[in-house]
Structure formats: structure tokens, C-alpha cells
Design a protein around this motif. Structure first.
Motif, PDB file in Angstrom:
ATOM      1  N   GLU A 176       0.745  -1.095   0.026  1.00 15.79           N
ATOM      2  CA  GLU A 176       0.053   0.137  -0.031  1.00 15.79           C
ATOM      3  C   GLU A 176       1.049   1.379   0.031  1.00 15.79           C
ATOM      4  OE1 GLU A 176      -3.910   0.079   2.386  1.00 15.79           O
ATOM      5  OE2 GLU A 176      -3.089  -1.920   3.250  1.00 15.79           O
ATOM      6  N   TYR A 177       0.581   2.158  -0.895  1.00 16.06           N
ATOM      7  CA  TYR A 177       1.120   3.488  -1.001  1.00 16.06           C
ATOM      8  C   TYR A 177       0.464   4.642  -1.324  1.00 16.06           C
ATOM      9  CZ  TYR A 177       1.786   2.584  -5.807  1.00 16.06           C
ATOM     10  OH  TYR A 177       1.744   2.114  -7.365  1.00 16.06           O
ATOM     11  N   ASP A 178       0.614   5.769  -0.822  1.00 17.10           N
ATOM     12  CA  ASP A 178      -0.053   6.877  -1.802  1.00 17.10           C
ATOM     13  C   ASP A 178       0.515   7.518  -2.564  1.00 17.10           C
ATOM     14  OD1 ASP A 178      -2.184   7.073   0.393  1.00 17.10           O
ATOM     15  OD2 ASP A 178      -0.736   7.472   1.856  1.00 17.10           O
ATOM     16  N   SER A 179      -0.232   8.134  -3.588  1.00 15.54           N
ATOM     17  CA  SER A 179       0.365   8.611  -4.656  1.00 15.54           C
ATOM     18  C   SER A 179      -0.541   9.954  -4.965  1.00 15.54           C
ATOM     19  CB  SER A 179       0.586   8.038  -6.034  1.00 15.54           C
ATOM     20  OG  SER A 179       1.154   8.181  -6.973  1.00 15.54           O
ATOM     21  N   VAL A 199       2.720   9.495 -11.309  1.00  8.36           N
ATOM     22  CA  VAL A 199       1.409   9.078 -10.872  1.00  8.36           C
ATOM     23  C   VAL A 199       1.178   7.514 -10.577  1.00  8.36           C
ATOM     24  CG1 VAL A 199      -0.712   8.594 -12.260  1.00  8.36           C
ATOM     25  CG2 VAL A 199       0.551  10.731 -12.578  1.00  8.36           C
ATOM     26  N   ILE A 200       2.475   6.689 -11.218  1.00  6.76           N
ATOM     27  CA  ILE A 200       2.358   5.350 -10.975  1.00  6.76           C
ATOM     28  C   ILE A 200       2.863   5.129  -9.369  1.00  6.76           C
ATOM     29  CG2 ILE A 200       3.422   2.995 -11.387  1.00  6.76           C
ATOM     30  CD1 ILE A 200       3.141   3.772 -14.279  1.00  6.76           C
ATOM     31  N   HIS A 201       3.914   5.590  -9.312  1.00  6.47           N
ATOM     32  CA  HIS A 201       4.723   5.921  -7.997  1.00  6.47           C
ATOM     33  C   HIS A 201       5.340   6.952  -7.848  1.00  6.47           C
ATOM     34  CE1 HIS A 201       7.223   4.356  -4.259  1.00  6.47           C
ATOM     35  NE2 HIS A 201       6.082   3.463  -4.264  1.00  6.47           N
ATOM     36  N   PRO A 202       5.485   7.462  -6.410  1.00  5.48           N
ATOM     37  CA  PRO A 202       6.017   8.713  -6.106  1.00  5.48           C
ATOM     38  C   PRO A 202       7.617   8.680  -6.816  1.00  5.48           C
ATOM     39  CG  PRO A 202       4.718   8.577  -4.545  1.00  5.48           C
ATOM     40  CD  PRO A 202       4.716   7.363  -5.296  1.00  5.48           C
ATOM     41  N   GLN A 203       8.080   7.361  -6.538  1.00  2.00           N
ATOM     42  CA  GLN A 203       9.639   7.641  -6.775  1.00  2.00           C
ATOM     43  C   GLN A 203       9.913   6.927  -8.128  1.00  2.00           C
ATOM     44  OE1 GLN A 203      12.163   5.579  -3.570  1.00  2.00           O
ATOM     45  NE2 GLN A 203      10.305   5.923  -2.277  1.00  2.00           N
ATOM     46  N   LEU A 204       8.918   6.976  -9.021  1.00  2.00           N
ATOM     47  CA  LEU A 204       9.091   6.462 -10.492  1.00  2.00           C
ATOM     48  C   LEU A 204       9.487   7.658 -11.235  1.00  2.00           C
ATOM     49  CD1 LEU A 204       9.348   3.968 -12.332  1.00  2.00           C
ATOM     50  CD2 LEU A 204       6.860   4.222 -12.695  1.00  2.00           C
ATOM     51  N   GLY A 205      10.688   8.258 -11.221  1.00 11.01           N
ATOM     52  CA  GLY A 205      11.319   9.113 -12.242  1.00 11.01           C
ATOM     53  C   GLY A 205      11.399   8.731 -13.512  1.00 11.01           C
TER      54      GLY A 205
END
Length: 580
Positions: A176-179, A199-205
């Protein structure tokens, strides 16, 4: 007027301002002013949640299409256009942003990547990224829940928060995580999601990959009998890698969602699906006692003298400590040296079984012959000495004379094997060396064997077991791990012999050659010293002893008499771990 399509779950209405009537003034046509139109969307429900069941579970390493994800809002999602808007656009209202975000999350949540990407300002990039995410992170269930306006939003680009919950086959919990996503006005006037990789994951740059991957297989790290770590002990650095998991035990390869790639970015675990595990092997060692043994050997090996020490628990055969110096060769269990007068414990057992008693007079001559001459450390004749006196004061000549008189060639090796387990094939958990007590070919060879010299070869492990066998009265093969295959001695040490040996070793510890190092130790104690002539003036120091349920053997090459170097080292361990 174009009719706006309202998303499911919302009701909407449009209010139109009255149009101004056209007029002519002095024959000129007045400019036409059209009234503004505003659309108000009213939420009909609460928080949105979508659940998608997706089959499959595995690890992929393909690169996601998340590059160029920071482009400006653009063309129609319906046509797959990624063209930037040509003119100024009114920012979406909060209600429009909420509706656009809801529709995007609904499409993504049900697995409709095409529909979801069409609701963004970069549909082709979004479709590639969402597809890669679905393939790289295959889930059993996938849910998206809106959480309301996000703090990252601006009046020109309102943002919505949402929570992701992914479940995987075989995982012990859910990821679970927030975005968050932001909404912009597209060229065609629609409110659409502004596509960026986060949008997919906060750390996916940009340039980063997110995927389920196998974690490196863990290395089995044996622990001591209480679960304490054993790394850092010099004597165990070469031992621990030899400890293999038990038969049938397998290493479990872990799996985790990881994000990797990108300039200056280190791979990072986002969520562990299954933690890696190696079958833990608990050794019989005691980390606290091992520390004492290491220090004792270090002190007595100063100056480059090779040394070793082994501590054994008589009641179980468990090896509690094992130290040696120098590193590189484990002389404690794999070495082979003559044990000197510590061998007189086994010679005494043979003599007692042959009818000699502790009180039998066995004169201690200054010199005896076999035919080669033999002498003692202390000069002088002691014709009234008994077997106990010879043992207590470590008289070589008395043991040689009585051994040649009472024992047949090969008796010493038989007693050592059948009652003390020496000469059997031990499997302690790592390679070790068995005792060598060869059949004597001459009386000189027999005489040497009775006092632990000549061709007799043992090590600290074997002699610690001898002391342990005397203390408990039963041979229990020492082991370094509980699942090691043990061997049993063919015979058993007679109870009266064991009792007499304990009495002789106790007297040696309190009144004989071992009294100095054993001084101050209480309870059930016993000891035997050993000094081996190594040629010239050099002598090797040996010492075996027990205190309660702890037996120790130590040897120091070039250490002098048995009650000095080896005795001091053994006594340190007995003081730390023995109980009265």
C-alpha cells in the motif's frame, strides 16, 4: 452548443447566461458579445475505489516507458494526440478535476490501460508506462482509492490524492502506498490527467524501472547455541563457511517490488513480497565462552607460538568453544601432536583394568630403561610412590615400568578406542582428525606411547573429549552441530575405573602438578598436565581439565611445562564457564 459528457457516478447541469440582443447603432453593426458558460459538476457519491483481479505472479526486468513524462498538457486523448495546447486554457475547476481523476482511476483500476491513457494529456506515453507497470508488477488484486485534494495542487493544475493497494500471490501482506495526480485542460477543452511517471509511484522518475524482482540469495550465517551471531571471532572465520545447511533444507529466494535506474539513483526496495531466508544452523558453540577461549589462546600464543584450545560439555558432547592460532589451519580439531603426560589418563585406565589399583606401589625411579633411558622432569628416586602418586606428580618412569609389565602391545590403542572413542571416525560438522595410536613395534615405542610421546598423534578436541569422558563416565562424541552424525564407543569405561580416574585427576588439580593453574576453582574439578619434549630445549605445553559440566584441553607449542602456558589458558575458560 456541444453537450458535455458527464462521468458515471456524477450528476451535472449547465447554466447559460442570457445572450445580449444584437443592435445596430447609426447603421453600424455592434460587436456581438456571447455570454460565458459555466459547468458545475456535483458529486453524487463518496470516495472512489476500484478493484481489479489480475492473474500471474513473477519477476520482470524490462524497462518501463516513463521517460519524457513531464510534457505539457496536450491534445485529444481520443485521437492519441500528444500535441500541446495552442492557446491559453482556463484551468479545470475543482469539480472537473475530481471527475477527471475519478474516471482515470476507474479505468486504470479495472485494467483498461487504453481508456486510462486516453484520459491523460500524453496518451501514448501513459499507455506504455501503465502497460509496463502491469507486466512488471503482476498482482492478484489491485485497488485504487481516491483520498481527496492533494497539497501538491495549484489553482492552474488541481491535484488529487489516491491510495494504491496491491496484493500478490504468496505475499504475506499487501503493498500500500499513496500517490497523486494533477489535472489540466487539454486542447480540446477536456479536463485530463497530466501524465508524469510519479502518477504510478512517487519514486518512479524518468528513466527508472519499477518491477518485481528476485532478491539475492541470503548466505547462511550459523549462530551459537543461544542464537547469538558468531561473526568476528578469528578462529571461526574459516570454520563458519564450512557449515552447510542441513540435508533437505533449502534457501528461500525472496521477491520484492524494486525501483532502479536513473542518474545517481541507487536501486531501492519498495515492498518485500517474500523475504529471503536461509536455513539457520545453530552450532553447539557458546559465543560468550568462545570469546574467553579466543582471548586465552591469543595471550598464550604471543610471540608466534602455535596454540589451540577446545571446550566440551561432558553431559552432551557439545563443543562449546574452539580457538587456535595462527589462523589458516585449525590445529584445534585437525592438528596432530603428541599429548605428553595427558596420555597417562588413558594409560591409567588400561592399568586399572589390568588389575593395578590407585594404591598399588609403582616406584618412581630417577631413570628407567626400555632399553632406551627415560627420566622425569624432577630428579630423584621415590620407591614408595603409588599409581596415584605417579599420576599426581607425573612420573614417567613409573608408568613406563608398569606399562611394560602389565600391558600387551596394542592394549593402549584398544582402551583408547573402545572406552574413550579415540581412533573412530568422528563427524563433528567440519573436517577433523582422528587420533593415531599405532601398534608399537618395539618396547621403546611402547614406552613412549604410555607417556604420550613418540608416534601418538592427537589434538585439543580429542583430549578435551578424554577429560569429558572421565568427568561423566561415558564417551559422547563431540559435535559442532546438533544434527551431526555421532559415533558410539564399542565399549564403556567401567564405573570403578572412571571413579578412580576422577579421584586421581582431582588430587592432581589440588596437590599435584596442576595445582597452580587450578588454584581458586571450586566444585568438581580434575586436571592432568603434559609436557612434550620437542627436541633441544623446546617443550610443548599440554593441559586437560574439567570443572563441573565443562571439560577443556589446551596446547601451546613451545609453551614449556603443562602447568604454565596451556594450564593458564585452560583455567581461564574453566573460571568463565565451569560450575562447581
Amino acid at each position: 452548443m456541444r453537450e458535455d459528457r458527464e462521468p458515471d457516478g456524477y450528476a451535472g447541469y449547465a447554466e447559460l447566461d442570457d445572450h445580449d440582443v444584437e443592435s445596430e447603432e447609426e447603421g453600424a453593426q455592434a460587436p456581438r458579445r456571447s455570454g460565458g458558460r459555466r459547468a458545475v459538476l456535483v458529486a453524487a457519491g463518496g470516495v472512489f475505489a476500484a478493484l481489479l483481479a489480475v492473474g500471474g505472479y513473477g519477476a520482470y526486468t524490462i524497462v518501463d516507458a516513463v521517460s519524457n513524462g513531464s510534457g505539457s498538457p496536450g491534445g485529444s486523448g481520443g485521437q492519441g494526440s500528444e500535441t500541446a495546447a495552442k492557446g491559453p486554457q482556463e484551468p479545470p475547476t475543482a469539480q472537473q478535476a475530481e471527475a477527471a481523476g475519478k474516471e482515470f482511476l476507474a479505468a486504470w483500476g479495472r485494467g483498461d490501460v487504453t481508456a486510462a491513457s486516453a484520459l491523460t494529456d500524453r496518451p501514448e506515453t501513459a499507455r506504455a508506462a501503465l502497460t509496463a507497470f502491469r507486466e512488471n508488477v503482476p498482482t492478484r488484486a489491485f485497488a485504487l482509492t481516491g483520498t481527496g485534494p492533494a497539497a501538491s495542487g495549484t489553482p492552474a493544475e488541481p491535484a488529487l490524492g489516491f491510495r494504491v493497494k496491491a496484493e500478490f500471490e504468496g505475499a504475506t501482506g499487501a503493498w500500500e502506498y499513496d500517490s497523486a495526480l494533477s489535472v489540466v485542460r487539454a486542447q480540446d477543452g477536456r479536463a485530463v490527467v497530466h501524465w508524469v511517471p510519479t502518477v504510478i509511484h512517487p519514486q518512479l522518475g524518468p528513466g527508472r524501472t519499477i518491477a518485481v524482482k528476485a532478491l539475492p540469495d541470503p548466505v547462511s550465517k550459523p549462530a551459537d547455541r543461544n542464537g547469538k551471531p558468531l561473526e568476528g571471532f578469528p578462529s571461526l572465520s574459516a570454520v563458519l563457511p564450512q557449515i552447510a545447511p542441513a540435508d533437505g533444507a533449502a534457501v528461500v529466494t525472496g521477491r520484492a517490488v524494486t525501483v532502479s535506474g536513473g542518474s545517481g539513483k541507487e536501486p531501492e526496495q519498495l515492498f518485500v513480497l517474500t523475504p529471503p531466508s536461509a536455513p539457520q544452523v545453530k552450532l553447539t558453540l557458546d559465543a560468550d565462552l568462545q570469546q574467553v577461549a579466543e582471548e586465552a589462546v591469543k595471550q598464550q600464543s604471543a610471540g608466534g607460538k602455535p596454540a589451540s584450545l577446545v571446550a566440551v560439555q561432558p553431559s552432551t558432547g557439545d563443543i562449546l568453544a574452539m580457538a587456535y592460532s595462527p589462523s589458516g589451519f585449525n590445529r584445534a580439531v585437525a592438528g596432530g601432536q603428541p599429548p605428553g603426560s595427558t596420555m597417562k589418563v588413558i594409560t591409567s585406565a588400561a592399568l586399572l583394568e589390568a588389575g593395578v589399583t590407585p594404591d598399588t606401589v609403582v616406584p618412581c625411579k630417577d631413570t628407567t630403561y626400555s632399553p632406551r633411558p627415560w627420566r622425569n622432569d624432577d630428579p630423584g628416586d621415590f620407591p614408595a610412590y603409588t599409581l596415584t602418586d605417579d599420576f599426581t606428580h607425573s612420573c614417567n618412569t613409573g608408568f613406563i615400568d608398569k606399562g611394560l609389565e602389565k600391558l600387551q602391545p596394542g592394549t593402549l590403542a584398544t582402551v583408547a578406542r573402545e572406552q574413550f572413542g579415540l581412533g573412530l571416525e568422528w563427524h563433528i560438522g567440519i573436517p577433523s582428525r582422528d587420533a593415531t595410536i599405532p601398534l608399537p613395534g618395539t618396547k621403546d615405542e611402547a614406552a613412549a606411547a604410555y607417556i604420550g610421546q613418540g608416534r601418538v598423534q592427537v589434538n585439543s578436541l580429542l583430549m578435551a573429549s578424554v577429560a569429558a569422558t572421565v568427568q561423566s563416565g561415558t564417551f559422547r562424541q563431540p559435535v559442532l552441530r546438533e544434527d551431526a552424525k555421532r559415533v558410539s564407543a564399542p565399549g564403556k569405561l567401567p564405573a570403578d575405573v572412571a571413579r578412580n580416574l576422577r579421584a586421581m585427576m582431582a588430587k592432581t588439580a589440588t596437590q599435584g602438578t596442576a595445582r597452580a593453574p587450578m588454584s581458586g576453582l571450586s566444585g568438581q574439578i580434575g586436571a592432568k598436565t603434559g609436557t612434550v619434549e620437542a627436541g633441544g630445549k623446546a617443550t610443548n605445553s599440554w593441559f586437560i581439565a574439567y570443572r563441573g559440566d565443562l571439560a577443556v584441553a589446551a596446547e601451546v607449542e613451545g609453551g614449556g611445562h603443562g602447568n604454565s602456558a596451556a594450564g593458564v589458558a585452560a583455567a581461564q575458560v574453566l573460571k568463565a564457564g565451569g560450575k562447581g
